[in-house]
Design a protein around this motif. Sequence first.
Motif, short mmCIF file in Angstrom:
data_model
loop_
_atom_site.label_atom_id
_atom_site.label_comp_id
_atom_site.label_asym_id
_atom_site.label_seq_id
_atom_site.Cartn_x
_atom_site.Cartn_y
_atom_site.Cartn_z
N ARG A 1 32.49 14.07 -26.81
CA ARG A 1 33.88 14.50 -26.75
C ARG A 1 34.42 14.81 -28.15
NH1 ARG A 1 36.33 10.02 -24.85
NH2 ARG A 1 34.64 9.29 -23.52
N ALA A 2 34.06 13.98 -29.10
CA ALA A 2 34.55 14.20 -30.46
C ALA A 2 34.03 15.53 -31.00
CB ALA A 2 34.11 13.04 -31.36
N ALA B 1 31.00 10.39 -28.44
CA ALA B 1 30.56 11.26 -29.54
C ALA B 1 30.58 12.72 -29.10
CB ALA B 1 29.17 10.85 -30.00
N ARG C 1 39.16 14.42 -41.19
CA ARG C 1 39.44 15.64 -40.44
C ARG C 1 39.05 15.49 -38.96
NH1 ARG C 1 36.02 19.19 -42.77
NH2 ARG C 1 36.11 18.32 -44.86
N ALA C 2 37.92 14.84 -38.74
CA ALA C 2 37.48 14.66 -37.35
C ALA C 2 38.47 13.80 -36.58
CB ALA C 2 36.09 14.02 -37.35
N GLU D 1 33.17 18.12 -29.30
CA GLU D 1 33.87 19.21 -28.61
C GLU D 1 35.25 19.44 -29.21
OE1 GLU D 1 31.99 19.18 -24.12
OE2 GLU D 1 33.59 17.76 -24.61
N ALA D 2 35.93 18.36 -29.53
CA ALA D 2 37.26 18.50 -30.15
C ALA D 2 37.15 19.21 -31.48
CB ALA D 2 37.91 17.14 -30.31
N LEU D 3 36.14 18.83 -32.24
CA LEU D 3 35.97 19.45 -33.55
C LEU D 3 35.65 20.93 -33.41
CD1 LEU D 3 34.04 16.69 -35.46
CD2 LEU D 3 36.32 17.55 -35.93
N ARG E 1 44.06 16.31 -30.15
CA ARG E 1 43.59 16.77 -28.84
C ARG E 1 43.77 15.71 -27.76
NH1 ARG E 1 38.15 18.71 -26.26
NH2 ARG E 1 38.65 20.90 -25.94
N ALA F 1 41.46 15.79 -35.66
CA ALA F 1 41.20 16.69 -34.54
C ALA F 1 41.24 15.92 -33.23
CB ALA F 1 39.83 17.36 -34.72
N LEU F 2 40.67 14.73 -33.23
CA LEU F 2 40.66 13.93 -32.00
C LEU F 2 42.07 13.52 -31.62
CD1 LEU F 2 37.52 11.71 -32.57
CD2 LEU F 2 37.87 13.43 -30.82
N ALA G 1 36.38 22.91 -30.91
CA ALA G 1 37.54 23.64 -30.41
C ALA G 1 38.54 23.90 -31.52
CB ALA G 1 38.20 22.84 -29.28
N ARG G 2 38.60 23.04 -32.47
CA ARG G 2 39.62 23.13 -33.51
C ARG G 2 39.16 23.90 -34.75
NH1 ARG G 2 43.00 19.18 -37.07
NH2 ARG G 2 45.05 19.46 -36.17
N ARG H 1 36.10 2.91 -34.31
CA ARG H 1 34.65 2.79 -34.40
C ARG H 1 34.03 4.12 -34.83
NH1 ARG H 1 30.76 4.17 -31.17
NH2 ARG H 1 31.95 4.41 -29.24
N LEU H 2 34.52 5.20 -34.23
CA LEU H 2 33.98 6.51 -34.60
C LEU H 2 34.25 6.79 -36.07
CD1 LEU H 2 34.90 8.70 -31.50
CD2 LEU H 2 32.70 7.69 -32.09
#
Lengths: 223, 223
Positions: B213-214, B211, A213-214, B216-218, A221, A217-218, B220-221, A178-179
């Motif tokens: 969390r996503a 969203a 890319r997102a 934050e992951a981005l 992690r 990253a997810l 951090a990376r 979904r994201l």
Amino acid sequence: MAGEAGASTGRRCPTRRTGRGQATCDRLRRVAACLFVARGYDGVSLDEIVQAAGGSKTNIYAFYGGKEGLFVAAIEAALGEVLRPLTEADTRGLALEEGLTRLGQALIDALLSPKALALHRTLIGETGRFPRLGAAWYAAGPATSQAAFAGFLARALAAGEDAGRAPGDPSEIAVLARLFHDMVAGDLQQRALFETEPAGVAERAAAVAAAVRAVEALVARRG
Amino acid sequence: MAGEAGASTGRRCPTRRTGRGQATCDRLRRVAACLFVARGYDGVSLDEIVQAAGGSKTNIYAFYGGKEGLFVAAIEAALGEVLRPLTEADTRGLALEEGLTRLGQALIDALLSPKALALHRTLIGETGRFPRLGAAWYAAGPATSQAAFAGFLARALAAGEDAGRAPGDPSEIAVLARLFHDMVAGDLQQRALFETEPAGVAERAAAVAAAVRAVEALVARRG
DNA sequence: TATGAACGATACTGGTCGGTATCATTTCAT
DNA sequence: ATGAAATGATACCGACCAGTATCGTTCATA
């Protein structure tokens, strides 16, 4: 309310449809789909449809029960075709990045096509009058795309280089799908719907790349 | 085409508007906004507006030049109010997670409000007839939200715990803001627009949390 | 207070549209 | 072949609507 059932009064629905009748019925639906998609429900008159398709208004009432029935039939037939390239994309054996990029490109190209934009605009305005069509659009559109993404993600994550990790909770994968869908489609679709010119090739590719890319990253992690 | 200018013929635009006239002018615009937002341009007749607001059709032509002018004036006045809670949200000093969560909640609540949904539906159907309104909606909606997100992100990343890192390229931050916007709004908005019932509180919170969390992951990376 | 402009109520006009009725023509099963 | 059913063409009806004209009423200013 009216499907293909007979009209309330006037000419009854034929019990023995002629070959010519069937052809007219199909032609009416196709022409009506074009016109309705382009200009909306109120923007098209029955006389115009008949003039463009041949036949007569009598057919519309015999075959579709009236303007509303014709509209529903025409739109439902047009719904399935919009995302055809996405559901038919073959991503077997592709790595995460390559497969997501391909799917994302297919999605954004489908959504920004003139036909999809027009259909979207027409449907959203008539969701109040035809709630069934709104639900059908969501099912044939976003829901279908997300399912395609989720299917690919499940395969790619299970078979990927980091296969040693958890195989990926289905609900977690659904969220990821979904994201990804929203990141690819969200802004470019809004702009295409409300401004005059849809985004060009470069902008589409950039949006897809950012979304890919997102997701990477997810995935990296995730725990 | 017609703003508040005088009608082409018939009664001229008054040069010395009365107090009562101004009140009628405002009342017409407010009532028209309600009706147009609820039922679209074609779904509302001038007689109905006049009956609900008082005054007479003559005023509409004198004040707004006609139905189209009244529509544009009514919608433009309604546009600015939809995202008011988002642009007024105070996030100064908040950490990344807390601030994004608050902004995301404000966004999704604003977008799923009945008024915003109705406005969205009405506008999208009339973008062809009133291109200016479509662009205005994008500017007042998605563009404004994204700008709010970007502003907060820039501050939070510059002052955050990992302040030692690169302060964040503006264009990178803009991409991040767009992605966050789309992840929060995308799917829930689509569903609310096309299906009957908008998502409940729990689902909204879950979407915002995912969203955040996503992002934050981005962050951090990022390198 | 007087007067001219602004306003309100209403009726009218020309046009459009969804839906129905009518009748001539075509198709197809018998 | 033939006749009943299906189809095509067209005219019509009632309703609705944007926009205009008219005229009586109210307001603001001098």
